[in-house]
Design a protein around this motif. Structure first.
Motif, PDB file in Angstrom:
ATOM      1  N   TYR A  75       0.825  -1.137   0.008  1.00 45.64           N
ATOM      2  CA  TYR A  75       0.064   0.000   0.096  1.00 45.64           C
ATOM      3  C   TYR A  75       0.955   1.369   0.093  1.00 45.64           C
ATOM      4  CZ  TYR A  75      -3.600   3.378   1.326  1.00 45.64           C
ATOM      5  OH  TYR A  75      -4.586   4.366   1.164  1.00 45.64           O
ATOM      6  N   GLN A  76       0.595   2.299  -0.934  1.00 50.13           N
ATOM      7  CA  GLN A  76       1.302   3.485  -0.959  1.00 50.13           C
ATOM      8  C   GLN A  76       0.448   4.488  -0.122  1.00 50.13           C
ATOM      9  OE1 GLN A  76       4.346   3.743  -2.534  1.00 50.13           O
ATOM     10  NE2 GLN A  76       4.324   1.555  -2.290  1.00 50.13           N
ATOM     11  N   TYR A  77       1.104   5.135   0.866  1.00 51.27           N
ATOM     12  CA  TYR A  77       0.350   5.841   1.793  1.00 51.27           C
ATOM     13  C   TYR A  77       0.695   7.404   1.059  1.00 51.27           C
ATOM     14  CZ  TYR A  77      -0.294   2.851   5.735  1.00 51.27           C
ATOM     15  OH  TYR A  77      -0.468   2.037   6.491  1.00 51.27           O
ATOM     16  N   LYS A  78      -0.534   8.304   0.979  1.00 54.00           N
ATOM     17  CA  LYS A  78      -0.469   9.544   0.239  1.00 54.00           C
ATOM     18  C   LYS A  78      -1.065  10.499   1.168  1.00 54.00           C
ATOM     19  CE  LYS A  78      -3.954   7.672  -2.587  1.00 54.00           C
ATOM     20  NZ  LYS A  78      -3.834   6.245  -2.274  1.00 54.00           N
ATOM     21  N   ILE A  79      -0.864  11.647   1.172  1.00 60.10           N
ATOM     22  CA  ILE A  79      -1.203  12.999   1.554  1.00 60.10           C
ATOM     23  C   ILE A  79      -2.313  13.396   0.510  1.00 60.10           C
ATOM     24  CG2 ILE A  79      -0.820  15.237   2.337  1.00 60.10           C
ATOM     25  CD1 ILE A  79       0.285  13.038   3.799  1.00 60.10           C
ATOM     26  N   VAL A  80      -3.637  13.856   1.288  1.00 61.22           N
ATOM     27  CA  VAL A  80      -4.696  14.354   0.403  1.00 61.22           C
ATOM     28  C   VAL A  80      -4.526  15.784   0.679  1.00 61.22           C
ATOM     29  CG1 VAL A  80      -7.179  14.649   0.370  1.00 61.22           C
ATOM     30  CG2 VAL A  80      -6.153  12.389   1.001  1.00 61.22           C
ATOM     31  N   TYR A 125       2.906  17.241  12.425  1.00 63.81           N
ATOM     32  CA  TYR A 125       3.688  16.113  13.206  1.00 63.81           C
ATOM     33  C   TYR A 125       3.739  16.439  14.632  1.00 63.81           C
ATOM     34  CZ  TYR A 125       7.568  13.400  14.903  1.00 63.81           C
ATOM     35  OH  TYR A 125       8.567  12.452  15.419  1.00 63.81           O
ATOM     36  N   TYR A 126       3.695  15.289  15.248  1.00 62.19           N
ATOM     37  CA  TYR A 126       3.765  14.905  16.756  1.00 62.19           C
ATOM     38  C   TYR A 126       2.379  14.858  17.246  1.00 62.19           C
ATOM     39  CZ  TYR A 126       6.946  14.072  20.317  1.00 62.19           C
ATOM     40  OH  TYR A 126       7.981  13.375  21.044  1.00 62.19           O
ATOM     41  N   LYS A 144       6.927   6.572   8.530  1.00 57.40           N
ATOM     42  CA  LYS A 144       7.738   7.445   9.122  1.00 57.40           C
ATOM     43  C   LYS A 144       7.674   8.894   8.335  1.00 57.40           C
ATOM     44  CE  LYS A 144      11.130   4.420  11.244  1.00 57.40           C
ATOM     45  NZ  LYS A 144      11.169   4.809  12.818  1.00 57.40           N
ATOM     46  N   LYS A 145       7.455   8.974   7.051  1.00 60.74           N
ATOM     47  CA  LYS A 145       7.547   9.955   6.353  1.00 60.74           C
ATOM     48  C   LYS A 145       6.995   9.819   4.843  1.00 60.74           C
ATOM     49  CE  LYS A 145      12.116  10.538   4.540  1.00 60.74           C
ATOM     50  NZ  LYS A 145      13.319  11.230   4.392  1.00 60.74           N
ATOM     51  N   ILE A 146       6.376  10.821   4.245  1.00 61.13           N
ATOM     52  CA  ILE A 146       5.810  10.563   2.902  1.00 61.13           C
ATOM     53  C   ILE A 146       6.493  11.894   2.056  1.00 61.13           C
ATOM     54  CG2 ILE A 146       3.672  10.742   1.508  1.00 61.13           C
ATOM     55  CD1 ILE A 146       2.228   9.464   3.337  1.00 61.13           C
ATOM     56  N   GLY A 147       7.578  11.415   1.132  1.00 63.60           N
ATOM     57  CA  GLY A 147       8.428  12.570   0.504  1.00 63.60           C
ATOM     58  C   GLY A 147       9.313  13.220   1.616  1.00 63.60           C
ATOM     59  N   ASP A 148       9.117  14.559   1.701  1.00 66.86           N
ATOM     60  CA  ASP A 148       9.978  15.162   2.632  1.00 66.86           C
ATOM     61  C   ASP A 148       8.979  15.452   4.094  1.00 66.86           C
ATOM     62  OD1 ASP A 148      11.952  15.396   0.853  1.00 66.86           O
ATOM     63  OD2 ASP A 148      11.365  17.260   0.229  1.00 66.86           O
ATOM     64  N   LYS A 150       7.629  14.805   7.338  1.00 60.41           N
ATOM     65  CA  LYS A 150       7.547  13.859   8.325  1.00 60.41           C
ATOM     66  C   LYS A 150       6.204  13.710   9.223  1.00 60.41           C
ATOM     67  CE  LYS A 150      10.758  13.267  12.256  1.00 60.41           C
ATOM     68  NZ  LYS A 150      11.983  13.715  13.157  1.00 60.41           N
ATOM     69  N   LEU A 151       6.013  12.328   9.354  1.00 60.40           N
ATOM     70  CA  LEU A 151       4.587  12.019   9.886  1.00 60.40           C
ATOM     71  C   LEU A 151       4.791  11.507  11.371  1.00 60.40           C
ATOM     72  CD1 LEU A 151       2.606  10.597   7.004  1.00 60.40           C
ATOM     73  CD2 LEU A 151       2.378  12.917   7.751  1.00 60.40           C
ATOM     74  N   GLY A 152       6.036  10.648  11.504  1.00 62.41           N
ATOM     75  CA  GLY A 152       6.386  10.481  12.837  1.00 62.41           C
ATOM     76  C   GLY A 152       5.745   8.932  13.026  1.00 62.41           C
ATOM     77  N   GLY A 153       5.553   8.333  11.933  1.00 62.15           N
ATOM     78  CA  GLY A 153       5.067   6.784  12.095  1.00 62.15           C
ATOM     79  C   GLY A 153       5.867   5.959  12.604  1.00 62.15           C
ATOM     80  N   LEU A 154       5.563   4.726  13.321  1.00 61.86           N
ATOM     81  CA  LEU A 154       6.489   3.636  13.803  1.00 61.86           C
ATOM     82  C   LEU A 154       7.511   3.033  13.012  1.00 61.86           C
ATOM     83  CD1 LEU A 154       4.313   2.662  16.703  1.00 61.86           C
ATOM     84  CD2 LEU A 154       6.033   4.234  16.635  1.00 61.86           C
ATOM     85  N   THR A 155       6.891   2.700  11.561  1.00 55.14           N
ATOM     86  CA  THR A 155       7.582   1.929  10.516  1.00 55.14           C
ATOM     87  C   THR A 155       7.956   2.705   9.386  1.00 55.14           C
ATOM     88  OG1 THR A 155       5.510   1.163   9.692  1.00 55.14           O
ATOM     89  CG2 THR A 155       6.425  -0.145  11.355  1.00 55.14           C
ATOM     90  N   GLU A 156       8.881   2.357   8.675  1.00 60.93           N
ATOM     91  CA  GLU A 156       9.200   3.060   7.252  1.00 60.93           C
ATOM     92  C   GLU A 156       8.047   3.068   6.242  1.00 60.93           C
ATOM     93  OE1 GLU A 156      12.094   4.793   6.699  1.00 60.93           O
ATOM     94  OE2 GLU A 156      12.737   4.319   8.514  1.00 60.93           O
TER      95      GLU A 156
END
Length: 199
Positions: A75-80, A125-126, A144-148, A150-156
């Motif tokens: 699955y490719q996470y994305k930002i809306v 973030y946070y 952890k991030k999408i592009g530049d 930073k979302l702070g997730g636990l996994t890559e």
């Protein structure tokens, strides 16, 4: 004279009641988020040391976690991007169990059933400012991030279909100082989350 005394007396009585009610609210304890986070961190460390010695620690957020299954999805996470904000959005279907540190279950999916919901959160973030679910779950699902960004997730890559994760989180990332159903205020939480599907 009697007409003047009645409103004056009522005014004094109202002022006295207001003063008493204000002094009661001033005596109420103030929520100390930093102090509670330190207390939770100690409780969680002891809990993990005694039960889950292989758990990893995210020092930025004070979350302990174990990856129980990586998952097979891609699955490719994305930002809306909306007019007002950039939002992180995902719709998982899961099986889960939520426990207090004393081992009591406060919520879980029924046997052979799943739960579906949407995680929609501001990408600040946070701490997700506008979240449809507790922040702990956002950090569990997000990469952890999408592009530049930073979302702070636990996994890559974020959780995938077939992923299974065990997270143990301070109350800050749960319900903080609010009691919620079977969950007392200021409760660190323990979740096992299995991703059945994700879209």
């Amino acid at each position: 004279m009697k007409k003047l005394l009645s409103p004056l007396f009522l005014g004094i009585a109202a002022l006295a009641l207001f003063t008493v009610s204000c002094s009661k609210s001033e005596d109420a304890p103030v929520y100390d988020a930093e102090g509670q986070f330190k207390t939770d961190s100690t409780l969680l460390k002891n809990y993990v040391d005694s039960k889950y010695p292989n758990a990893q620690y995210d020092s930025e957020k004070g979350i302990w976690y174990e990856i129980l299954a990586e998952g097979t999805g891609n699955y490719q996470y994305k930002i809306v991007d909306t007019l007002n904000a950039k939002l992180f959005k995902v719709q998982p279907t899961v099986k889960y169990t939520g426990r207090l540190l004393n081992g009591s279950i406060f919520d879980q999916t029924e046997t052979d059933k799943t739960a579906s919901f949407e995680i929609l959160t501001n990408t600040g973030y946070y701490y997700p400012f506008e979240s449809t679910i507790i922040p702990a779950w956002t950090f569990a699902f997000a990469p952890k991030k999408i592009g530049d960004l930073k979302l702070g997730g636990l996994t890559e890559k974020g959780l995938q279909k077939g992923s299974k994760i065990h997270i143990m989180v301070p109350s800050k990332w749960g319900y903080a100082n609010r009691a919620m159903g079977k969950i007392p205020a200021n409760s660190p939480l323990d979740f096992v989350i299995e991703v059945v599907d994700i879209k």
